[in-house]
Every structure is written in C-alpha cells, then in structure tokens.
Motif scaffolding. Structure first.
Motif, PDB file in Angstrom:
ATOM      1  N   THR A  80       5.260  10.658  -1.343  1.00  0.00           N
ATOM      2  CA  THR A  80       4.716   9.304  -1.305  1.00  0.00           C
ATOM      3  C   THR A  80       4.829   8.620  -2.660  1.00  0.00           C
ATOM      4  O   THR A  80       5.204   7.444  -2.756  1.00  0.00           O
ATOM      5  CB  THR A  80       3.249   9.343  -0.863  1.00  0.00           C
ATOM      6  N   GLU A  81       4.513   9.358  -3.725  1.00  0.00           N
ATOM      7  CA  GLU A  81       4.617   8.786  -5.067  1.00  0.00           C
ATOM      8  C   GLU A  81       6.065   8.431  -5.388  1.00  0.00           C
ATOM      9  O   GLU A  81       6.342   7.368  -5.962  1.00  0.00           O
ATOM     10  CB  GLU A  81       4.067   9.780  -6.089  1.00  0.00           C
ATOM     11  N   HIS A  82       7.005   9.303  -5.014  1.00  0.00           N
ATOM     12  CA  HIS A  82       8.426   9.014  -5.248  1.00  0.00           C
ATOM     13  C   HIS A  82       8.860   7.769  -4.474  1.00  0.00           C
ATOM     14  O   HIS A  82       9.575   6.913  -5.021  1.00  0.00           O
ATOM     15  CB  HIS A  82       9.267  10.215  -4.819  1.00  0.00           C
ATOM     16  N   ASN A  83       8.440   7.650  -3.224  1.00  0.00           N
ATOM     17  CA  ASN A  83       8.804   6.471  -2.428  1.00  0.00           C
ATOM     18  C   ASN A  83       8.219   5.195  -3.025  1.00  0.00           C
ATOM     19  O   ASN A  83       8.876   4.144  -3.035  1.00  0.00           O
ATOM     20  CB  ASN A  83       8.328   6.647  -0.989  1.00  0.00           C
ATOM     21  N   ASN A  84       6.973   5.275  -3.510  1.00  0.00           N
ATOM     22  CA  ASN A  84       6.358   4.096  -4.118  1.00  0.00           C
ATOM     23  C   ASN A  84       7.093   3.681  -5.389  1.00  0.00           C
ATOM     24  O   ASN A  84       7.297   2.485  -5.639  1.00  0.00           O
ATOM     25  CB  ASN A  84       4.890   4.374  -4.427  1.00  0.00           C
ATOM     26  N   ILE A  85       7.484   4.663  -6.195  1.00  0.00           N
ATOM     27  CA  ILE A  85       8.225   4.350  -7.421  1.00  0.00           C
ATOM     28  C   ILE A  85       9.575   3.711  -7.080  1.00  0.00           C
ATOM     29  O   ILE A  85      10.003   2.732  -7.723  1.00  0.00           O
ATOM     30  CB  ILE A  85       8.414   5.620  -8.269  1.00  0.00           C
ATOM     31  N   ARG A  86      10.246   4.249  -6.075  1.00  0.00           N
ATOM     32  CA  ARG A  86      11.535   3.677  -5.674  1.00  0.00           C
ATOM     33  C   ARG A  86      11.375   2.250  -5.172  1.00  0.00           C
ATOM     34  O   ARG A  86      12.175   1.370  -5.504  1.00  0.00           O
ATOM     35  CB  ARG A  86      12.178   4.553  -4.595  1.00  0.00           C
ATOM     36  N   HIS A  87      10.307   2.030  -4.382  1.00  0.00           N
ATOM     37  CA  HIS A  87      10.074   0.674  -3.872  1.00  0.00           C
ATOM     38  C   HIS A  87       9.775  -0.291  -5.015  1.00  0.00           C
ATOM     39  O   HIS A  87      10.295  -1.424  -5.039  1.00  0.00           O
ATOM     40  CB  HIS A  87       8.918   0.706  -2.878  1.00  0.00           C
ATOM     41  N   GLU A  88       8.934   0.126  -5.959  1.00  0.00           N
ATOM     42  CA  GLU A  88       8.621  -0.737  -7.097  1.00  0.00           C
ATOM     43  C   GLU A  88       9.869  -1.018  -7.934  1.00  0.00           C
ATOM     44  O   GLU A  88      10.041  -2.139  -8.438  1.00  0.00           O
ATOM     45  CB  GLU A  88       7.534  -0.078  -7.950  1.00  0.00           C
ATOM     46  N   ARG A 126      -7.819   8.075  -5.888  1.00  0.00           N
ATOM     47  CA  ARG A 126      -7.530   7.033  -4.902  1.00  0.00           C
ATOM     48  C   ARG A 126      -7.433   7.657  -3.521  1.00  0.00           C
ATOM     49  O   ARG A 126      -6.630   8.582  -3.310  1.00  0.00           O
ATOM     50  CB  ARG A 126      -6.220   6.318  -5.243  1.00  0.00           C
ATOM     51  N   PRO A 127      -8.235   7.194  -2.561  1.00  0.00           N
ATOM     52  CA  PRO A 127      -8.230   7.793  -1.211  1.00  0.00           C
ATOM     53  C   PRO A 127      -6.885   7.696  -0.501  1.00  0.00           C
ATOM     54  O   PRO A 127      -6.671   8.398   0.480  1.00  0.00           O
ATOM     55  CB  PRO A 127      -9.318   6.990  -0.464  1.00  0.00           C
ATOM     56  N   GLU A 128      -6.005   6.828  -0.968  1.00  0.00           N
ATOM     57  CA  GLU A 128      -4.686   6.720  -0.331  1.00  0.00           C
ATOM     58  C   GLU A 128      -3.856   7.987  -0.533  1.00  0.00           C
ATOM     59  O   GLU A 128      -2.892   8.196   0.208  1.00  0.00           O
ATOM     60  CB  GLU A 128      -3.925   5.518  -0.885  1.00  0.00           C
ATOM     61  N   LEU A 129      -4.204   8.804  -1.513  1.00  0.00           N
ATOM     62  CA  LEU A 129      -3.473  10.037  -1.813  1.00  0.00           C
ATOM     63  C   LEU A 129      -1.975   9.771  -1.990  1.00  0.00           C
ATOM     64  O   LEU A 129      -1.132  10.509  -1.494  1.00  0.00           O
ATOM     65  CB  LEU A 129      -3.689  11.078  -0.717  1.00  0.00           C
ATOM     66  N   ASP A 130      -1.669   8.690  -2.708  1.00  0.00           N
ATOM     67  CA  ASP A 130      -0.276   8.308  -2.909  1.00  0.00           C
ATOM     68  C   ASP A 130       0.253   8.730  -4.273  1.00  0.00           C
ATOM     69  O   ASP A 130       1.327   8.295  -4.691  1.00  0.00           O
ATOM     70  CB  ASP A 130      -0.106   6.793  -2.734  1.00  0.00           C
ATOM     71  N   ARG A 131      -0.522   9.557  -4.982  1.00  0.00           N
ATOM     72  CA  ARG A 131      -0.082  10.072  -6.275  1.00  0.00           C
ATOM     73  C   ARG A 131      -0.321  11.575  -6.316  1.00  0.00           C
ATOM     74  O   ARG A 131      -1.268  12.079  -5.706  1.00  0.00           O
ATOM     75  CB  ARG A 131      -0.843   9.399  -7.423  1.00  0.00           C
ATOM     76  N   LEU A 132       0.526  12.265  -7.064  1.00  0.00           N
ATOM     77  CA  LEU A 132       0.342  13.706  -7.183  1.00  0.00           C
ATOM     78  C   LEU A 132      -0.997  14.034  -7.824  1.00  0.00           C
ATOM     79  O   LEU A 132      -1.658  15.003  -7.433  1.00  0.00           O
ATOM     80  CB  LEU A 132       1.486  14.302  -8.014  1.00  0.00           C
ATOM     81  N   ARG A 133      -1.430  13.243  -8.783  1.00  0.00           N
ATOM     82  CA  ARG A 133      -2.695  13.508  -9.455  1.00  0.00           C
ATOM     83  C   ARG A 133      -3.877  13.423  -8.493  1.00  0.00           C
ATOM     84  O   ARG A 133      -4.870  14.134  -8.659  1.00  0.00           O
ATOM     85  CB  ARG A 133      -2.912  12.534 -10.616  1.00  0.00           C
ATOM     86  N   ASP A 134      -3.773  12.584  -7.463  1.00  0.00           N
ATOM     87  CA  ASP A 134      -4.837  12.493  -6.467  1.00  0.00           C
ATOM     88  C   ASP A 134      -4.896  13.765  -5.627  1.00  0.00           C
ATOM     89  O   ASP A 134      -5.983  14.267  -5.314  1.00  0.00           O
ATOM     90  CB  ASP A 134      -4.624  11.277  -5.561  1.00  0.00           C
ATOM     91  N   GLY A 135      -3.719  14.284  -5.244  1.00  0.00           N
ATOM     92  CA  GLY A 135      -3.701  15.535  -4.486  1.00  0.00           C
ATOM     93  C   GLY A 135      -4.243  16.694  -5.296  1.00  0.00           C
ATOM     94  O   GLY A 135      -5.017  17.514  -4.799  1.00  0.00           O
ATOM     95  N   VAL A 136      -3.860  16.765  -6.572  1.00  0.00           N
ATOM     96  CA  VAL A 136      -4.353  17.836  -7.434  1.00  0.00           C
ATOM     97  C   VAL A 136      -5.865  17.717  -7.629  1.00  0.00           C
ATOM     98  O   VAL A 136      -6.595  18.718  -7.613  1.00  0.00           O
ATOM     99  CB  VAL A 136      -3.623  17.800  -8.794  1.00  0.00           C
TER     100      VAL A 136
END
Length: 329
Positions: A288-296, A111-121
């Motif tokens: 970013t992934e942590h913030n998204n999980i907290r928001h969800e 995902r181009p948003e790079l909002d997950r660790l797997r995307d960065g890896v």
C-alpha cells in the motif's frame, strides 16, 4: 437548542458504550468456545475482545473505554460462580491493556488506514505484543496472588494468556479497520480473482491444518497473493480465516497438532498465527505504501508537466510583427 445537542451527544456516547460492551461480551463467548486448560488456568488461543477493544478505541477514541471495562467485567463474571475482588482485578487488566495499546499507538502517530509500513510495525509491536503484556501480567498475577496458580506454572500460563490476547489484536483489529473503509463494489472490480482467492484460501487452509502431512506452509503463498493483489482488504480476512481454522484443528488435536500436549499445541498455534498475521499485515502495508508513493509521483509529474507547458514560450504567429522578414510599419 444547545442543551438538546448536548443531550443528544451524551445519548450517542452512552449507546456506543453499551454497544461496545455487548460486542465485547459476545465475542468473548465466541472465544471461549475453543478454550483450553493450561496447567490449572483456562485460556484461549485467540481472544477476539482484545482486537475489538483496540479497534473501537481507534475508531471512537478513549471516551468509550468505560464500555470496554463493562464488557470485560461482565465477561469475567460470567466465567465464575460468584463475583470476587480477583475477578474484578482480572477485568480491570483486560480493559486497561487495549487502552494502553491505543495510547501508545496515538503517541507514535498511528494511522488507522494502515497505509504505511510504520503503522503495521506499530500495531504489531505496540498494539499487540506490547500492550497485551498488561492483561497477561495482571490476569496471571491475580491468579498467583489468590493462590489459584502455583509459582512454577506462572510463565507457562502467562505466555498462553499473552499469546491469545496478542493474536486477537493482530487478526481482528486489522479486519475491523478495513471494514471502516468499505465502499459499494464497482462492476469492474476483480470479482473473479477475489472469488478464486477465497476458494483457494479455504481449500489450502483446510488441507494445511487438517492433513497429517504437516503442510502448514501452504497458507503463506495464499497470503502473499492476497496482500500483493488486494492489500489489507484481502490479506486481513485471509489471515483471520487461517487463524480460526488452525485453532479449530489445534483444539481438536487434528492434523499436524495430533499427539501433542496442550502446551505444544498452544506454542505451535502462537507461532503459526503470529507468522500469518505478520505476513498479512506488514506485506499489505508495504504494498500500500509503495502504491501511494507511485501515485503521488505520477501526480507530481503531471503537475510538473503542466507547469512546464504553461511557462514554455509560445511560437510567434505567422505574419505577425515578430515573424521573420516582417517589415516595420
């Protein structure tokens, strides 16, 4: 009407290809401003066109790949006096590498948003370190096959070529992916903190790369600050700035890069820029992934609370037929 829409769509695609080719060539000329000679080959510590090509493919898809191929061909031909088959082969390898990176990223659901660790890896290991082995192998192999590179120098040149292309993806692609999501800043944004971060980044980078005291580690607290507070929009520009300033210092043999051979400088730049890019990209993705999980989680809790309130029994009205002590009529 249908024919007109089809012609307009084709015109847009052609314009995009020409634009990508022009940007590829222009960024290539910028990269060549800091070229170094490893053995008998010319390489760059940071090759921006590779990062631009991967970002363009992620933005627009594989249909604009011919524009990348044209840009790579014009760039390679501009570096030689006469066009040769070997130059065309090098350009083909330079254009094929980002396409393979794009296909590999798409295959793993990047995902181009790079909002997950797997995307960065995935961007690090598939887009940069993995995909750029193609351009390095083709480019170095062509030089060896044409007789311009001795066999005992193959891996030294290959390593320098691969490092420059990989650093281009690691530093340029995340920044371009961030630019896609830029919006007009609000008045309540943290301008004071962002300005302080920019000033500290410039100052610490100059001190770390220009001082003879070998204080390169000074840049990492700044990167951590940028990633924790601003995620990728803050860490990506900081990483690119640090890499560019470090390359300037390295090619000028300044600060901690003084009194070192070209290969040693390239090796140190590769390690530094790689660590900088990894820290900026992966830490920002984790936050970013942590913030998204907290928001969800917060949204789910609010929805659950609303559902419980809706399903909970309501108290009987005073004096109504269900009130205590009420007599039946």
């Amino acid at each position: 009407m249908i024919r007109s829409e089809e012609s307009r769509r084709r015109a847009v695609i052609v314009a995009q290809m020409l634009g990508i080719a022009a940007v590829y060539y222009g960024s290539g000329q910028l990269g060549l401003l800091r070229e170094v000679q490893v053995q008998s080959s010319v390489v760059t510590p940071l090759w921006p066109p590779s990062g631009i090509a991967v970002a363009a493919l992620l933005y627009l898809g594989a249909r604009i790949w011919p524009g990348i191929a044209v840009g790579a061909l014009v760039t390679v031909l501009s570096m030689s006096d006469d066009p040769t088959f070997w130059g065309v082969a090098v350009a083909a390898g330079s254009a094929l590498a980002p396409l393979c990176s794009f296909l590999a990223l798409r295959a793993v659901g990047f995902r181009p948003e790079l909002d997950r660790l797997r995307d960065g890896v995935a961007l690090v290991f598939l887009g940069a370190l993995g995909g750029m082995t193609i351009s390095a192998t083709v480019g170095t192999g062509v030089q060896w096959l044409s007789g311009g590179l001795p066999g005992d120098q193959f891996w030294q040149v290959w390593s320098a070529w691969w490092a420059g292309d990989a650093m281009g993806v690691l530093t340029v692609t995340p920044l371009l992916l961030v630019l896609r999501r830029l919006r007009r800043p609000r008045l309540d944004d943290r301008w004071a903190e962002a300005t302080a971060l920019a000033v500290v980044t410039v100052a610490s980078t100059v001190i770390a790369t220009m001082s003879a005291l070998s204080m390169l580690y000074l840049v990492f607290p700044v990167l951590i600050w940028a990633a924790l507070r601003f995620q990728l929009p803050g860490s990506a520009p900081c990483a690119l700035l640090i890499s560019v300033v470090a390359i300037i210092a390295g090619t000028d043999s300044a600060g901690p890069f003084a009194n070192h051979s070209v290969l040693e400088v390239m090796f140190n730049l590769c390690i530094l820029n790689g660590c900088v890019a990894l820290t900026a990209l992966l830490l920002a993705a984790i936050v970013t992934e942590h913030n998204n999980i907290r928001h969800e989680t917060e949204v789910a809790c609010e929805e659950l609370a609303a559902l419980v309130e809706e399903l909970a029994p309501r108290p009987a009205r005073e004096g109504g037929p269900d009130a205590p002590g009420a007599e039946p009529g």
